[in-house]
Design a protein around this motif. Structure first.
Motif, PDB file in Angstrom:
ATOM      1  N   LEU A 254      -9.668   6.579  -4.442  1.00  0.00           N
ATOM      2  CA  LEU A 254      -8.338   6.000  -4.604  1.00  0.00           C
ATOM      3  C   LEU A 254      -7.338   6.826  -3.812  1.00  0.00           C
ATOM      4  N   ALA A 255      -6.551   6.160  -2.973  1.00  0.00           N
ATOM      5  CA  ALA A 255      -5.502   6.838  -2.214  1.00  0.00           C
ATOM      6  C   ALA A 255      -4.254   5.964  -2.222  1.00  0.00           C
ATOM      7  N   THR A 256      -3.090   6.576  -2.282  1.00  0.00           N
ATOM      8  CA  THR A 256      -1.830   5.826  -2.324  1.00  0.00           C
ATOM      9  C   THR A 256      -0.827   6.418  -1.343  1.00  0.00           C
ATOM     10  N   ALA A 257       0.117   5.593  -0.962  1.00  0.00           N
ATOM     11  CA  ALA A 257       1.245   6.033  -0.139  1.00  0.00           C
ATOM     12  C   ALA A 257       2.391   5.084  -0.434  1.00  0.00           C
ATOM     13  N   GLN A 258       3.629   5.599  -0.393  1.00  0.00           N
ATOM     14  CA  GLN A 258       4.757   4.729  -0.663  1.00  0.00           C
ATOM     15  C   GLN A 258       6.003   5.215   0.052  1.00  0.00           C
ATOM     16  N   LEU A 259       6.982   4.315   0.187  1.00  0.00           N
ATOM     17  CA  LEU A 259       8.277   4.663   0.756  1.00  0.00           C
ATOM     18  C   LEU A 259       9.155   5.250  -0.350  1.00  0.00           C
ATOM     19  N   ASP A 260       9.744   6.397  -0.101  1.00  0.00           N
ATOM     20  CA  ASP A 260      10.583   7.057  -1.105  1.00  0.00           C
ATOM     21  C   ASP A 260      12.053   7.049  -0.750  1.00  0.00           C
ATOM     22  N   SER A 261      12.412   6.480   0.394  1.00  0.00           N
ATOM     23  CA  SER A 261      13.815   6.433   0.795  1.00  0.00           C
ATOM     24  C   SER A 261      14.086   5.149   1.560  1.00  0.00           C
ATOM     25  N   GLY A 262      15.366   4.833   1.718  1.00  0.00           N
ATOM     26  CA  GLY A 262      15.748   3.639   2.450  1.00  0.00           C
ATOM     27  C   GLY A 262      15.850   2.419   1.558  1.00  0.00           C
ATOM     28  N   PRO A 267       9.990   2.689  -6.596  1.00  0.00           N
ATOM     29  CA  PRO A 267      10.335   3.587  -7.707  1.00  0.00           C
ATOM     30  C   PRO A 267       9.457   4.835  -7.700  1.00  0.00           C
ATOM     31  N   SER A 268      10.043   5.953  -8.085  1.00  0.00           N
ATOM     32  CA  SER A 268       9.330   7.228  -8.158  1.00  0.00           C
ATOM     33  C   SER A 268       9.841   8.009  -9.362  1.00  0.00           C
ATOM     34  N   LYS A 269       9.264   9.180  -9.622  1.00  0.00           N
ATOM     35  CA  LYS A 269       9.717   9.989 -10.749  1.00  0.00           C
ATOM     36  C   LYS A 269      11.176  10.392 -10.596  1.00  0.00           C
ATOM     37  N   SER A 270      11.573  10.722  -9.384  1.00  0.00           N
ATOM     38  CA  SER A 270      12.966  11.128  -9.151  1.00  0.00           C
ATOM     39  C   SER A 270      13.911   9.938  -9.066  1.00  0.00           C
ATOM     40  N   ASN A 271      13.379   8.762  -8.805  1.00  0.00           N
ATOM     41  CA  ASN A 271      14.204   7.562  -8.674  1.00  0.00           C
ATOM     42  C   ASN A 271      13.441   6.384  -9.297  1.00  0.00           C
ATOM     43  N   PRO A 272      13.434   6.299 -10.649  1.00  0.00           N
ATOM     44  CA  PRO A 272      12.588   5.308 -11.331  1.00  0.00           C
ATOM     45  C   PRO A 272      13.018   3.857 -11.135  1.00  0.00           C
TER      46      PRO A 272
END
Length: 360
Positions: A254-262, A267-272
């Protein structure tokens, strides 16, 4: 593009059980939609107006009628002619008759008997994928073998294949439940392609990767575009990728990647909470067998599926029977000459056709 004083008209050959029953059958009121986003991609309707030299009717009265929606098929053509020397017959699609919503027969009295003057039959049409979709599996299952995708495609579809891409083994994770057509899409998806029916009635594969451009669309006297308003869509734009695979030792990867800005941030831990939300693209491949491979591939896929091909261009252009879903074209615009890929085409008996292009 057709240049000069050409006329076009539509005709069809009628087939049943693989045998041609009628040739050069005139059709009127053609309306055909080619939609690359649908499972059954090619649909349409037309009207058959027919007068027989022997006063026979072709209007169906039961399941055995020649135009009855129980296995009869139309190979549809456009005839392009200058009226004198040049004439070309261009295949537009191979369709199953799925409905006859209106049937009428004109009769007259002749020598004390009633004879048929003409038949008018309106037809609803879908490509051969309709037959695959209607034939559901009795029970869930898995491929009969894993060595050849095309062998399994032929087994489950019963369709003649035109091989547009290279064959490959079937991923061990592929299985089916009841939907035979969805299983066909899953199989050919493993070849990085989408199944579709070619105009000759064979099953082809349209690559998901963009091919080389085949034409340039432009406005003006030298161009084909009548109008081209722009639109935006969030469909098929993703901000997160998940790769699922299996190692040679049958360990799950299992591998993941995501956009964290823009504006497309996930959603992420810092920006749910983000405006676009979470849109995940799932991917699996028999060729990914290590975690390192998956982790390297994930950001590469993310760059592709998050590319802002969110802009769609709706083009009304002069009728061109050679245009196909999946074609990539340059589009001359005031802001530049971007690339677009044709997602859908709507045609009728008029002098124009409508395209929807996904733009880079």
């Amino acid at each position: 593009m057709l240049k000069g004083a050409f006329t076009t008209y539509w005709m069809a050959d009628l087939y049943y059980a693989g045998d041609r029953r009628m040739q050069n059958l005139p059709i009127s009121e053609p309306a055909f939609a080619d939609d690359g986003d649908s499972l059954v991609q090619f649909t349409g309707s037309c009207t058959v107006v027919y007068q027989d030299d022997f006063a026979e009717s072709i209007a169906p009265e039961d399941a055995g009628g020649i135009l009855a929606p129980f296995g009869a098929e139309l190979a549809v053509y456009v005839i392009v002619s200058d009226g004198e020397i040049f004439s070309e017959r261009i295949a537009m699609g191979w369709y199953r008759i799925t409905e006859t919503p209106e049937i009428s027969v004109s009769t007259a009295s002749f020598l004390d008997r009633i004879v048929t003057v003409g038949s008018v039959v309106k037809l609803t049409l879908q490509d051969r994928m309709e037959g695959v979709q209607a034939d559901q599996f009795d029970a869930p299952g898995s491929p009969a073998q894993l060595l050849s995708t095309f062998r399994e495609v032929n087994r489950v579809s019963g369709l003649q294949l035109t091989k547009d891409v290279a064959d490959a083994p079937i991923a061990r994770s592929i299985a089916y439940e009841s939907d035979r057509l969805q299983y066909l899409y899953d199989l050919i998806g493993g070849l990085s392609a989408v199944p579709y029916m070619k105009p000759d009635g064979t099953l082809g594969q349209r690559q998901t990767a963009w091919p080389e451009p085949v034409d340039t669309l432009r406005s003006g006297e030298r161009g084909t575009i009548i109008e081209a308003p722009r639109s935006m869509s969030g469909e098929e734009v993703y901000n997160r990728v998940v790769i699922r695979a299996t190692s040679d030792s049958q360990t799950q990867i299992l591998a993941t990647a995501q956009l964290d800005s823009g504006p497309l941030a996930a959603p992420s831990k810092s920006n749910p909470r983000t405006p676009f939300g979470r849109r995940t693209y799932f991917y699996s491949s028999e060729l990914v067998t290590t975690t390192a491979q998956a982790e390297k591939l994930a950001p590469q896929l993310l760059a592709q599926v998050s590319a802002t091909r969110a802009t769609r261009l709706e083009v009304t252009e002069k009728f061109n029977p050679l245009r196909e879903v999946g074609d990539v074209v340059y589009v001359v615009r005031p802001e530049g000459t971007p690339l677009g890929r044709i997602k859908s085409i709507d045609r009728d008996g008029g002098a124009t056709q409508k395209l929807i292009l996904e733009m880079q």
